[in-house]
Design a protein around this motif. Structure first.
Motif, short mmCIF file in Angstrom:
data_model
loop_
_atom_site.label_atom_id
_atom_site.label_comp_id
_atom_site.label_asym_id
_atom_site.label_seq_id
_atom_site.Cartn_x
_atom_site.Cartn_y
_atom_site.Cartn_z
N PRO A 10 0.83 -1.20 0.00
CA PRO A 10 0.00 0.00 0.00
C PRO A 10 0.87 1.25 0.00
CG PRO A 10 0.10 -0.95 2.20
CD PRO A 10 0.82 -1.91 1.29
N HIS A 11 0.34 2.32 -0.59
CA HIS A 11 1.10 3.56 -0.71
C HIS A 11 0.68 4.49 0.42
CE1 HIS A 11 3.59 6.49 -2.41
NE2 HIS A 11 2.84 6.94 -3.39
N ALA A 12 1.31 4.30 1.59
CA ALA A 12 0.89 5.04 2.78
C ALA A 12 1.99 5.92 3.35
CB ALA A 12 0.43 4.05 3.85
N SER A 13 3.10 6.06 2.60
CA SER A 13 4.23 6.80 3.16
C SER A 13 4.99 7.57 2.09
CB SER A 13 5.19 5.81 3.84
OG SER A 13 6.41 6.43 4.19
N HIS A 31 10.15 9.81 11.42
CA HIS A 31 10.23 9.27 12.78
C HIS A 31 10.99 7.95 12.70
CE1 HIS A 31 7.19 12.20 14.07
NE2 HIS A 31 6.57 11.91 12.93
N ARG A 32 11.65 7.59 13.79
CA ARG A 32 12.44 6.37 13.78
C ARG A 32 11.53 5.14 13.80
NH1 ARG A 32 17.49 5.26 13.66
NH2 ARG A 32 18.45 3.46 14.68
N GLY A 33 11.84 4.14 12.95
CA GLY A 33 11.03 2.93 12.92
C GLY A 33 11.58 1.89 11.97
N LYS A 34 10.91 0.74 11.91
CA LYS A 34 11.30 -0.37 11.05
C LYS A 34 10.37 -0.43 9.84
CE LYS A 34 12.69 -3.15 15.08
NZ LYS A 34 12.47 -4.43 15.81
N ARG A 81 -1.10 8.97 -2.46
CA ARG A 81 -1.03 8.46 -1.08
C ARG A 81 -2.26 8.87 -0.29
NH1 ARG A 81 3.66 10.74 -2.11
NH2 ARG A 81 2.97 12.63 -1.10
N LEU A 82 -2.76 7.93 0.50
CA LEU A 82 -3.85 8.22 1.43
C LEU A 82 -3.50 7.59 2.77
CD1 LEU A 82 -6.98 7.54 -0.80
CD2 LEU A 82 -6.14 9.76 -0.06
N GLY A 83 -4.22 8.01 3.83
CA GLY A 83 -3.97 7.44 5.14
C GLY A 83 -4.37 5.97 5.21
N ILE A 87 4.75 -3.30 0.85
CA ILE A 87 5.48 -2.47 1.80
C ILE A 87 4.75 -2.52 3.14
CG2 ILE A 87 6.39 -0.17 2.27
CD1 ILE A 87 5.96 0.44 -0.70
N GLU A 88 5.49 -2.80 4.20
CA GLU A 88 4.89 -2.83 5.53
C GLU A 88 5.58 -1.84 6.45
OE1 GLU A 88 3.36 -6.52 7.37
OE2 GLU A 88 4.59 -7.52 5.85
N ASP A 89 4.75 -1.06 7.16
CA ASP A 89 5.19 -0.19 8.26
C ASP A 89 5.97 1.05 7.84
OD1 ASP A 89 4.00 -1.97 10.06
OD2 ASP A 89 5.80 -3.20 10.14
N ALA A 90 6.02 1.36 6.54
CA ALA A 90 6.72 2.57 6.11
C ALA A 90 6.04 3.83 6.64
CB ALA A 90 6.80 2.61 4.58
N ALA A 91 4.72 3.75 6.84
CA ALA A 91 3.99 4.92 7.34
C ALA A 91 4.45 5.32 8.74
CB ALA A 91 2.49 4.63 7.35
N ASN A 92 5.04 4.39 9.48
CA ASN A 92 5.54 4.72 10.81
C ASN A 92 6.78 5.61 10.75
OD1 ASN A 92 3.54 3.11 11.91
ND2 ASN A 92 4.84 1.30 11.97
N ILE A 93 7.43 5.61 9.58
CA ILE A 93 8.65 6.42 9.41
C ILE A 93 8.31 7.80 8.87
CG2 ILE A 93 10.90 6.54 8.24
CD1 ILE A 93 10.78 3.43 8.18
N VAL A 94 7.60 7.82 7.73
CA VAL A 94 7.13 9.10 7.18
C VAL A 94 5.73 8.88 6.63
CG1 VAL A 94 7.69 11.09 5.73
CG2 VAL A 94 9.49 9.52 6.39
N GLY A 95 4.71 9.07 7.47
CA GLY A 95 3.34 8.85 7.06
C GLY A 95 2.78 10.00 6.24
N VAL A 96 1.59 9.80 5.70
CA VAL A 96 0.93 10.85 4.93
C VAL A 96 0.72 12.08 5.82
CG1 VAL A 96 -1.17 11.48 3.70
CG2 VAL A 96 -0.22 9.19 3.44
#
Length: 258
Positions: A59-62, A201-204, A156-158, A186-195
């Motif tokens: 998904p395109h979330a970041s 932000h720091r993350g995996k 990109r959307l939330g 792609i998993e969890d990219a939104a935790n780094i740079v979300g929409v």
């Protein structure tokens, strides 16, 4: 290609911005996991013998999606392959400073905006001309040994669940003379740079490269269908392959497809 590069459709990587973007994004990635590396190695082998290659990611979330995929290709295969992959970019990138930087940090292809063109007869002709010109550039990129990376969901959307892929993306396989499409989850990219995020932000994050989908097989499946219906079926077929790479709670629209 020269004329179209000057028209702004093909964006060449700015080395300084690339180094800045890599430092900015990956300074906040505590761990990047890559799965399916063997599929990316095979994709590079096919590209080097003249076969068109595309990466469809969701998904395109970041804002970090394409930099992460670029890094994944570089680590799993080679930096040369990553450099030869052009990301499809939209006009929305100009809205935030961070995405405006990313726009020039990687080789890319700019989808021309048609939003402001009036919906008149003349406007329809202008829209069609822009779209045709854009797909001519896509064909030229493929014929010059470049891979294409794109998101079938569009802007990109939330949220981190899959939305239905846009039927218009089905035009891309029709520009390819054979070749493959690599599904990428792609998993969890939104935790780094979300929409909407202005800073990382720091993350995996995890990038999963699936088994290639052969374009000839896609086109064969839609031989007898009207173009629009066939385009949507091709998009849904690849999106389902992406969904299979994700946990069931992130498959969204494609959760119940068989």
């Amino acid at each position: 290609m020269t004329e179209r590069e000057h028209s702004g459709l093909v964006i060449k990587q700015n080395r300084g911005l690339h180094a800045f973007a890599e430092g900015l994004v990956f300074g906040f990635v505590s761990k990047l996991s890559i799965e399916g590396a063997e599929n990316i190695v095979e994709a590079e082998r096919l590209l080097r013998i003249g076969m068109p290659v595309e990466f469809w990611f969701s998904p395109h979330a970041s804002h970090a999606d394409y930099p992460l995929i670029h890094k994944g290709i570089s680590v799993a295969a080679s930096s040369a392959f990553a450099h030869d992959t052009y990301g499809v970019m939209g006009s929305m990138l100009d809205k935030l400073k961070i995405t405006k930087v990313l726009k020039y940090a990687y080789n890319g292809f700019m989808v021309p905006s048609v939003r402001d063109i009036p919906t008149t007869i003349e406007g329809k002709e202008e829209r069609n001309d822009k779209k045709e010109n854009a797909f001519e550039v896509v064909e030229e990129l493929h014929s010059s040994g470049k891979a294409i990376g794109l998101n079938p969901e569009g802007t990109r959307l939330g949220g981190q669940e899959l939305r239905r892929g846009l039927g218009g993306v089905g035009r891309y396989p029709r520009t390819m003379n054979g070749g493959i499409i690599v599904p990428v989850a792609i998993e969890d990219a939104a935790n780094i740079v979300g929409v909407g995020s202005k800073l990382p932000h720091r993350g995996k994050a995890t990038i999963k490269f699936g088994k290639p989908v052969w374009v000839e097989e896609l086109l064969h499946r839609v031989d007898d269908l009207p173009t629009r219906e066939g385009d949507q079926l091709m998009v849904d077929t690849v999106m389902f392959e992406i969904a299979k790479l994700l946990p069931s709670d992130k498959r969204g629209y494609y959760a119940n497809l068989r």
